[in-house]
Motif scaffolding. Structure first.
Motif, PDB file in Angstrom:
ATOM      1  N   GLN A 411     -65.072  42.473 -63.842  1.00  0.00           N
ATOM      2  CA  GLN A 411     -63.660  42.190 -63.570  1.00  0.00           C
ATOM      3  C   GLN A 411     -63.004  41.622 -64.814  1.00  0.00           C
ATOM      4  OE1 GLN A 411     -62.889  39.278 -60.465  1.00  0.00           O
ATOM      5  NE2 GLN A 411     -60.905  40.220 -60.002  1.00  0.00           N
ATOM      6  N   ALA A 412     -61.977  42.305 -65.290  1.00  0.00           N
ATOM      7  CA  ALA A 412     -61.203  41.809 -66.426  1.00  0.00           C
ATOM      8  C   ALA A 412     -60.103  40.894 -65.908  1.00  0.00           C
ATOM      9  CB  ALA A 412     -60.598  42.964 -67.224  1.00  0.00           C
ATOM     10  N   THR A 413     -59.635  40.011 -66.769  1.00  0.00           N
ATOM     11  CA  THR A 413     -58.591  39.053 -66.398  1.00  0.00           C
ATOM     12  C   THR A 413     -57.380  39.756 -65.787  1.00  0.00           C
ATOM     13  OG1 THR A 413     -59.287  37.603 -68.199  1.00  0.00           O
ATOM     14  CG2 THR A 413     -57.108  37.211 -67.268  1.00  0.00           C
ATOM     15  N   ARG A 414     -56.976  39.268 -64.614  1.00  0.00           N
ATOM     16  CA  ARG A 414     -55.813  39.779 -63.868  1.00  0.00           C
ATOM     17  C   ARG A 414     -55.956  41.255 -63.503  1.00  0.00           C
ATOM     18  NH1 ARG A 414     -53.863  36.012 -67.313  1.00  0.00           N
ATOM     19  NH2 ARG A 414     -53.658  37.478 -69.029  1.00  0.00           N
ATOM     20  N   GLU A 415     -57.200  41.704 -63.297  1.00  0.00           N
ATOM     21  CA  GLU A 415     -57.454  43.081 -62.866  1.00  0.00           C
ATOM     22  C   GLU A 415     -58.403  43.079 -61.670  1.00  0.00           C
ATOM     23  OE1 GLU A 415     -58.784  45.605 -66.006  1.00  0.00           O
ATOM     24  OE2 GLU A 415     -57.091  45.147 -67.323  1.00  0.00           O
ATOM     25  N   PRO A 416     -58.469  44.187 -60.915  1.00  0.00           N
ATOM     26  CA  PRO A 416     -59.403  44.263 -59.789  1.00  0.00           C
ATOM     27  C   PRO A 416     -60.859  44.239 -60.258  1.00  0.00           C
ATOM     28  CG  PRO A 416     -57.710  45.974 -59.653  1.00  0.00           C
ATOM     29  CD  PRO A 416     -57.610  45.376 -61.017  1.00  0.00           C
ATOM     30  N   LYS A 417     -61.723  44.036 -59.306  1.00  0.00           N
ATOM     31  CA  LYS A 417     -63.168  44.026 -59.577  1.00  0.00           C
ATOM     32  C   LYS A 417     -63.730  45.430 -59.323  1.00  0.00           C
ATOM     33  CE  LYS A 417     -65.244  40.347 -58.169  1.00  0.00           C
ATOM     34  NZ  LYS A 417     -65.892  39.322 -57.286  1.00  0.00           N
ATOM     35  N   PHE A 418     -64.629  45.879 -60.226  1.00  0.00           N
ATOM     36  CA  PHE A 418     -65.193  47.222 -60.098  1.00  0.00           C
ATOM     37  C   PHE A 418     -66.716  47.176 -60.196  1.00  0.00           C
ATOM     38  CE2 PHE A 418     -60.965  47.956 -62.075  1.00  0.00           C
ATOM     39  CZ  PHE A 418     -60.386  48.715 -61.053  1.00  0.00           C
ATOM     40  N   PRO A 419     -67.393  48.061 -59.432  1.00  0.00           N
ATOM     41  CA  PRO A 419     -68.863  48.089 -59.493  1.00  0.00           C
ATOM     42  C   PRO A 419     -69.363  48.839 -60.725  1.00  0.00           C
ATOM     43  CG  PRO A 419     -68.062  49.753 -57.963  1.00  0.00           C
ATOM     44  CD  PRO A 419     -66.853  48.986 -58.416  1.00  0.00           C
ATOM     45  N   GLY A 420     -70.551  48.475 -61.151  1.00  0.00           N
ATOM     46  CA  GLY A 420     -71.204  49.176 -62.252  1.00  0.00           C
ATOM     47  C   GLY A 420     -72.495  49.818 -61.762  1.00  0.00           C
ATOM     48  N   ALA A 422     -76.175  50.995 -62.715  1.00  0.00           N
ATOM     49  CA  ALA A 422     -77.187  50.776 -63.756  1.00  0.00           C
ATOM     50  C   ALA A 422     -77.770  52.114 -64.217  1.00  0.00           C
ATOM     51  CB  ALA A 422     -78.288  49.876 -63.216  1.00  0.00           C
ATOM     52  N   LYS A 423     -77.720  52.355 -65.508  1.00  0.00           N
ATOM     53  CA  LYS A 423     -78.270  53.577 -66.082  1.00  0.00           C
ATOM     54  C   LYS A 423     -79.559  53.304 -66.866  1.00  0.00           C
ATOM     55  CE  LYS A 423     -74.993  56.233 -64.496  1.00  0.00           C
ATOM     56  NZ  LYS A 423     -75.287  57.285 -63.480  1.00  0.00           N
ATOM     57  N   SER A 424     -79.780  52.033 -67.158  1.00  0.00           N
ATOM     58  CA  SER A 424     -81.025  51.580 -67.788  1.00  0.00           C
ATOM     59  C   SER A 424     -81.116  50.095 -67.520  1.00  0.00           C
ATOM     60  CB  SER A 424     -81.022  51.876 -69.291  1.00  0.00           C
ATOM     61  OG  SER A 424     -80.142  50.994 -69.977  1.00  0.00           O
ATOM     62  N   ASP A 425     -82.120  49.441 -68.078  1.00  0.00           N
ATOM     63  CA  ASP A 425     -82.246  48.001 -67.833  1.00  0.00           C
ATOM     64  C   ASP A 425     -81.239  47.177 -68.622  1.00  0.00           C
ATOM     65  OD1 ASP A 425     -83.240  48.280 -70.365  1.00  0.00           O
ATOM     66  OD2 ASP A 425     -85.200  47.395 -69.958  1.00  0.00           O
ATOM     67  N   SER A 426     -80.410  47.843 -69.474  1.00  0.00           N
ATOM     68  CA  SER A 426     -79.413  47.096 -70.254  1.00  0.00           C
ATOM     69  C   SER A 426     -78.024  47.734 -70.253  1.00  0.00           C
ATOM     70  CB  SER A 426     -79.884  46.953 -71.705  1.00  0.00           C
ATOM     71  OG  SER A 426     -80.010  48.230 -72.319  1.00  0.00           O
ATOM     72  N   THR A 427     -77.866  48.880 -69.604  1.00  0.00           N
ATOM     73  CA  THR A 427     -76.584  49.597 -69.633  1.00  0.00           C
ATOM     74  C   THR A 427     -76.114  49.928 -68.223  1.00  0.00           C
ATOM     75  OG1 THR A 427     -77.029  50.578 -71.800  1.00  0.00           O
ATOM     76  CG2 THR A 427     -75.382  51.661 -70.447  1.00  0.00           C
ATOM     77  N   ILE A 428     -74.830  49.651 -67.981  1.00  0.00           N
ATOM     78  CA  ILE A 428     -74.217  50.043 -66.718  1.00  0.00           C
ATOM     79  C   ILE A 428     -73.030  50.959 -67.014  1.00  0.00           C
ATOM     80  CG2 ILE A 428     -74.947  47.984 -65.455  1.00  0.00           C
ATOM     81  CD1 ILE A 428     -72.092  46.857 -65.838  1.00  0.00           C
ATOM     82  N   TRP A 429     -72.745  51.831 -66.053  1.00  0.00           N
ATOM     83  CA  TRP A 429     -71.593  52.728 -66.157  1.00  0.00           C
ATOM     84  C   TRP A 429     -70.527  52.250 -65.177  1.00  0.00           C
ATOM     85  CZ3 TRP A 429     -69.448  56.428 -69.002  1.00  0.00           C
ATOM     86  CH2 TRP A 429     -68.408  57.178 -68.453  1.00  0.00           C
ATOM     87  N   ILE A 430     -69.294  52.009 -65.697  1.00  0.00           N
ATOM     88  CA  ILE A 430     -68.187  51.597 -64.832  1.00  0.00           C
ATOM     89  C   ILE A 430     -67.248  52.787 -64.677  1.00  0.00           C
ATOM     90  CG2 ILE A 430     -66.281  49.988 -64.487  1.00  0.00           C
ATOM     91  CD1 ILE A 430     -69.015  49.077 -66.880  1.00  0.00           C
ATOM     92  N   GLU A 431     -67.305  53.414 -63.532  1.00  0.00           N
ATOM     93  CA  GLU A 431     -66.524  54.624 -63.292  1.00  0.00           C
ATOM     94  C   GLU A 431     -65.030  54.366 -63.451  1.00  0.00           C
ATOM     95  OE1 GLU A 431     -65.634  58.539 -62.607  1.00  0.00           O
ATOM     96  OE2 GLU A 431     -67.627  57.641 -62.914  1.00  0.00           O
ATOM     97  N   ALA A 432     -64.558  53.216 -62.996  1.00  0.00           N
ATOM     98  CA  ALA A 432     -63.132  52.900 -63.082  1.00  0.00           C
ATOM     99  C   ALA A 432     -62.640  52.837 -64.517  1.00  0.00           C
ATOM    100  CB  ALA A 432     -62.846  51.569 -62.380  1.00  0.00           C
ATOM    101  N   TYR A 433     -63.517  52.457 -65.442  1.00  0.00           N
ATOM    102  CA  TYR A 433     -63.155  52.388 -66.865  1.00  0.00           C
ATOM    103  C   TYR A 433     -63.486  53.679 -67.609  1.00  0.00           C
ATOM    104  CZ  TYR A 433     -62.994  47.287 -66.104  1.00  0.00           C
ATOM    105  OH  TYR A 433     -62.709  46.014 -65.655  1.00  0.00           O
ATOM    106  N   GLY A 434     -64.306  54.521 -66.995  1.00  0.00           N
ATOM    107  CA  GLY A 434     -64.736  55.746 -67.674  1.00  0.00           C
ATOM    108  C   GLY A 434     -65.552  55.450 -68.909  1.00  0.00           C
ATOM    109  N   ALA A 435     -66.327  54.360 -68.856  1.00  0.00           N
ATOM    110  CA  ALA A 435     -67.081  53.939 -70.040  1.00  0.00           C
ATOM    111  C   ALA A 435     -68.277  53.087 -69.626  1.00  0.00           C
ATOM    112  CB  ALA A 435     -66.185  53.143 -70.980  1.00  0.00           C
ATOM    113  N   PRO A 436     -69.296  53.040 -70.468  1.00  0.00           N
ATOM    114  CA  PRO A 436     -70.455  52.187 -70.188  1.00  0.00           C
ATOM    115  C   PRO A 436     -70.317  50.816 -70.835  1.00  0.00           C
ATOM    116  CG  PRO A 436     -70.968  53.623 -72.022  1.00  0.00           C
ATOM    117  CD  PRO A 436     -69.537  53.924 -71.621  1.00  0.00           C
TER     118      PRO A 436
END
Length: 552
Positions: A411-420, A422-436
């Motif tokens: 969740q970024a400041t003053r923005e909604p919360k989005f799920p991530g 997990a694509k590995s033990d250190s990387t998550i993909w946030i669909e709402a941001y279109g970025a890992p």
């Protein structure tokens, strides 16, 4: 090299181009009208539209009302404040003076405007043209100083503001930050070099030669402008007036019609075909000091719209919303001037262009981030909890990571919360941001940052002040630069900032940094002396940085 006399004439003079009219097929004409059907009314403001195709006006019509008070409809001859679309005319004036050898893009502006403070770094003509000067943008700065949006903002107000500026927002040439102030400075350069007022220079060198008889820069807001559309905004009961008394010529304050602007656009495209360097120069991209491109120069934004080069500019002041969108190499231009604050000129211009260029648009291939297609894995809960915390993206913007129901949430400041995911033990993909996001550990194994869109976002401890400590921020603060005084006091356990003319505004703690608050004026960063006592604050907004106020 000696240029032929005919070509020299093309450089020095604007060719008067007769505006021919062609007839569109009824079906295409109707499709254009349908785009603006919402504004085809007698009880609300509207817009004027012109479409130029192959050097001819193929559509020109008004929709809605120019004056609700007197039931005057919008016509192609209706005059509007075209706001920032004005900048390209300033750009032309500067390009012309450069071609005439009277100024150079690399010239220090203090060569012509010696009253501008020396900030330790040279500001050039090019910096002003490309919005890379570091000068503060006057709308934000003057409102912070106490101006109200419904009163006079004059050219002289802006010049005095520049003379009082204490430091630049950034070193010239290192960043792009849109600054109306830069184009007012360019108008002042034109006046200094030519020896005549900017309105007189543009009238003699642009508007009269082209027969733009309803066009002119306003340097006196009391002048009566015939056929002027009034400025409106939607209200709960219909529409209300938005008064404006702006004389910020150079950046704004050009009044014109779609009929006149059609003449400008037709001439512009003709001169491009003739390879007139005054106009070709206006299409060059700007450059930062590190040689990165700036898609803005000479009052024009250059871009690629679905594979076709576009040269355009939008404008907005009071209730006026405007655009000239030009596809020079497709011989298509769309001009829209509106007097309704809720009007979206960019969207409407794009819809009109689509009627003419749909068969030529290039299909934009969507580039998929390879991380997205990786198989989703189950993240160990112990490991996931190590990632929980706050990360500072930039001043005033935190990214907060939480672990909820077996998933990492962002969740970024003053923005909604989005799920991530997990694509590995250190990387998550946030669909709402279109970025890992990748979590990075230091040598000891502690998570210290997130890598997001090639930015290293450091982990921080959020600032969460006790309201009982707010009394240390209260007092009277004064800015010598703005000649403005604010008082900060307590109101029901919160900090409130007040200005004699601007009124009151609450301050809210910002967790991204100690002593940082947010307000309607922007970010308020309190400063302290060597004894850790609050001794002032600095204000930063979208186009102003670190304006200092000292505590009295």
């Amino acid at each position: 090299m000696k240029l032929p006399k005919l070509f020299l004439c093309l450089i020095l003079l604007i060719i008067t181009v007769p505006v021919k009219a062609q007839v569109l097929p009824d079906s295409l004409n109707q499709k254009i009208e349908n785009i603006f059907k919402t504004y085809n009314r007698t009880n609300g403001p509207g817009c004027a539209v012109s479409v130029i195709r192959n050097d001819s006006v193929v559509f020109s019509k008004g929709f809605g009302m120019a004056s609700l008070e007197y039931d005057v409809p919008v016509r192609p001859s209706t005059v509007f404040d075209i706001a920032s679309v004005s900048k390209q005319f300033t750009g032309y004036a500067i390009s012309r003076l450069i071609q005439d050898g009277k100024i150079a893009g690399k010239d220090d502006i203090r060569k012509y405007l010696p009253d501008v403070p020396f900030f330790g770094k040279t500001i050039t003509i090019d910096h002003l043209l490309q919005h890379t000067s570091g000068l503060r943008d006057w709308p934000e700065a003057l409102v912070l100083a106490g101006w109200r949006w419904d009163e006079v903002f004059s050219f002289n107000d802006i010049m005095r503001m520049v003379k009082a500026q204490k430091e630049l927002d950034f070193e010239p040439g290192t960043k792009y930050s849109y600054s109306n102030t830069g184009y007012n400075m360019l108008a002042a350069v034109v006046e200094k070099v030519s020896g005549v007022s900017f309105s007189a220079w543009t009238a003699e060198n642009i508007f009269k030669p082209l027969g733009m008889n309803s066009s002119g820069f306003q340097d006196d807001y009391t002048v009566v402008i015939k056929n002027l559309a009034h400025s409106y905004e939607p209200t709960s009961t219909g529409f209300g007036n938005i008064p404006g008394a702006l004389t910020a010529y150079g950046s704004s304050s050009l009044f014109s019609t779609v009929e006149d602007l059609s003449k400008w656009v037709i001439n512009f495209d003709k001169q491009i075909e003739l390879k007139n360097p005054v106009y070709l120069n206006m299409l060059t991209e700007g450059k930062l000091s590190d040689n990165k491109s700036v898609p803005y120069n000479y009052g024009l934004e250059t871009s690629t719209d679905r594979g076709i080069q576009n040269v355009s500019h939008t404008g907005g002041w009071a209730g006026y919303r405007t655009i000239i969108s030009n596809y020079p190499w497709e011989s298509l231009s769309v001009i829209i001037l509106s007097n309704s604050a809720d009007f979206n000129p960019s969207q409407s211009a794009s819809e009109v262009a689509d009627l003419f260029l749909s068969s030529k648009w290039k299909k934009v291939s969507s580039v998929t981030n390879p991380v997205k297609d990786l198989q989703t894995v189950v993240l160990d809960s112990v490991l996931a909890k190590q990632y929980v915390g706050s990360y500072l993206l930039r001043a005033g913007k935190l990214i907060t990571i939480t672990y909820e129901d077996g998933k990492l949430m962002t969740q970024a400041t003053r923005e909604p919360k989005f799920p991530g995911e997990a694509k590995s033990d250190s990387t998550i993909w946030i669909e709402a941001y279109g970025a890992p996001m990748t979590f990075v550990k230091d040598k000891s194994g502690k998570v210290t940052m997130i890598r997001y869109r090639n930015i290293d976002v450091k982990r921080v401890t959020p600032w969460n002040p006790d309201p009982k400590t707010f009394s240390q921020y209260t007092g009277t603060y004064y800015s010598e630069e703005l000649a403005a005084e604010y008082k900060i006091g307590l109101k029901e356990g919160r900090l409130e900032m007040s200005h004699r003319r601007g009124g009151e505004a609450l301050l809210s703690p910002d967790p991204s940094a100690a002593d940082l608050f947010t307000s309607d004026s922007g970010y308020i960063q309190f400063t302290r002396d060597t004894q850790k006592r609050v001794n002032g604050y600095k204000v930063s907004g979208g186009r102003i940085k670190n304006i200092s106020f000292r505590k009295k």
